[in-house]
Enzyme design. Sequence first.
Site, PDB file in Angstrom:
ATOM      1  N   GLY A  18       2.398  -2.766   5.057  1.00  0.00           N
ATOM      2  CA  GLY A  18       3.281  -1.773   4.431  1.00  0.00           C
ATOM      3  C   GLY A  18       2.672  -1.332   3.118  1.00  0.00           C
ATOM      4  N   GLY A  67       2.102  -4.711   8.838  1.00  0.00           N
ATOM      5  CA  GLY A  67       2.930  -3.652   9.415  1.00  0.00           C
ATOM      6  C   GLY A  67       2.284  -2.979  10.622  1.00  0.00           C
ATOM      7  N   GLU A  90      -0.379 -12.274   5.330  1.00  0.00           N
ATOM      8  CA  GLU A  90       0.743 -12.384   4.381  1.00  0.00           C
ATOM      9  C   GLU A  90       0.685 -13.594   3.456  1.00  0.00           C
ATOM     10  OE1 GLU A  90       0.968 -11.470   7.472  1.00  0.00           O
ATOM     11  OE2 GLU A  90       2.010  -9.540   7.465  1.00  0.00           O
ATOM     12  N   ASP A  98       5.613 -11.400   9.156  1.00  0.00           N
ATOM     13  CA  ASP A  98       6.906 -10.809   9.551  1.00  0.00           C
ATOM     14  C   ASP A  98       6.682  -9.773  10.653  1.00  0.00           C
ATOM     15  OD1 ASP A  98       5.596  -8.965   7.975  1.00  0.00           O
ATOM     16  OD2 ASP A  98       7.340  -8.405   6.792  1.00  0.00           O
TER      17      ASP A  98
END
Length: 328
Positions: A18, A67, A90, A98
């Site tokens: 992201g 993402g 991450e 995620d």
Amino acid sequence: MFYYIWIQGKGKAFCAGGDVSTVFHNVTEGNWRFGAKYLWNLYTLNYIIATFCKPQVSILNGIVMGGGAGASIHGRFRVVTENVVFAMPETEIGLSPDVGSSYFLSRLPGFFGEYVGLTGARLDGAEMLACGLATHFVPFARLTLLEEALNKVNTADPAIISAIIDEFSQQPHLREGCAYHRLDIIDKCFSRRTVEEILSALEREAANKGGAWISKAVQSLKKASPISLKISLRSIREGRLQGVGQCLIREYRISCHMLRKEVSKDFFEGCRAILLDKDRNPKWEPSRLELISDQMVDRYFPKVDDEEWEDLALPVRSNSPASAMSKL
Ligand SMILES: CC(C)(COP(=O)(O)OP(=O)(O)OC[C@H]1O[C@@H](n2cnc3c(N)ncnc32)[C@H](O)[C@@H]1OP(=O)(O)O)[C@@H](O)C(=O)NCCC(=O)NCCSC(=O)/C=C/c1ccc(O)cc1
């Protein structure tokens, strides 16, 4: 009208996560809800992709991280080329894998998902195909022909789509010395109960003339945020027993706790060190695995205690055919 979905990036990256720097600036100005809202929309999209009735053909031909993985791996067909670089990085920036990755990583053979999710290891196309993150390997030079062939039949039938992609596919060579060749070592180390035990097991293997990938894995674990590692291990383990929706709900709660800086501010320190100041020298707090109790990790898993906060409410997908669910 198209009966299938084709999704491909432009430029060198399909998507490198992201826009973390925008979230960083908003949250440091006191607006943690900006980040939460962004993730609410993102995870809802991940769920829609994972349960969509039309087959999605994702083309992974460049940097695919965070993402980008959520937009592509939940699709029915994941076509990789020789240009793909895949990672879930991450833990390196103080987050936890995620976008539904606690679902798809926990479905990989043995404990390979724990290896990918904790170390942020970069995989190439051959390794992605071998472990099941990819369904096909097609050389970049043949992508246009593949797209034309699929457009010609324009079908929603996964068997026909699969047969067409097969025509353009190749069996790539798995690199000498790549981690997937040593699933036995990965299973032995990454099946341990705690991050500390995983690290010690890897260090023993490294001392025992292990391959370069083991030393790299040790280095990555030592560089990553200690609390992120502990949260991530637990999240992937819980994911083994859950559907993709439950995984996304758990990941949403974890990410919101991180944005609220409740136990640790590591997400912000990670973004600062890796993406903004780029000194690549994050000062994690707590600084060592031994300083993190189970109770500290527990605090990332319940709903957020805030009247204005809402849990992730995923859309009902009762009309989806069986072939649309659980792609991995
Ligand atoms: C391998 C990369 C993608 C490319 O390397 P490169 O080819 O050597 O290029 P650069 O590293 O010079 O990056 C090009 C530019 O893109 C920027 N960039 C590179 N990833 C990014 C990036 N995820 N964001 C925001 N600028 C970036 C990077 O800072 C740089 O900015 P600039 O120097 O201004 O041109 C490298 O930049 C890299 O490893 N980036 C980090 C990838 C990464 O950790 N992604 C985050 C995954 S986690 C995630 O997506 C979570 C999002 C989130 C969302 C909402 C929330 O509330 C909470 C979290």
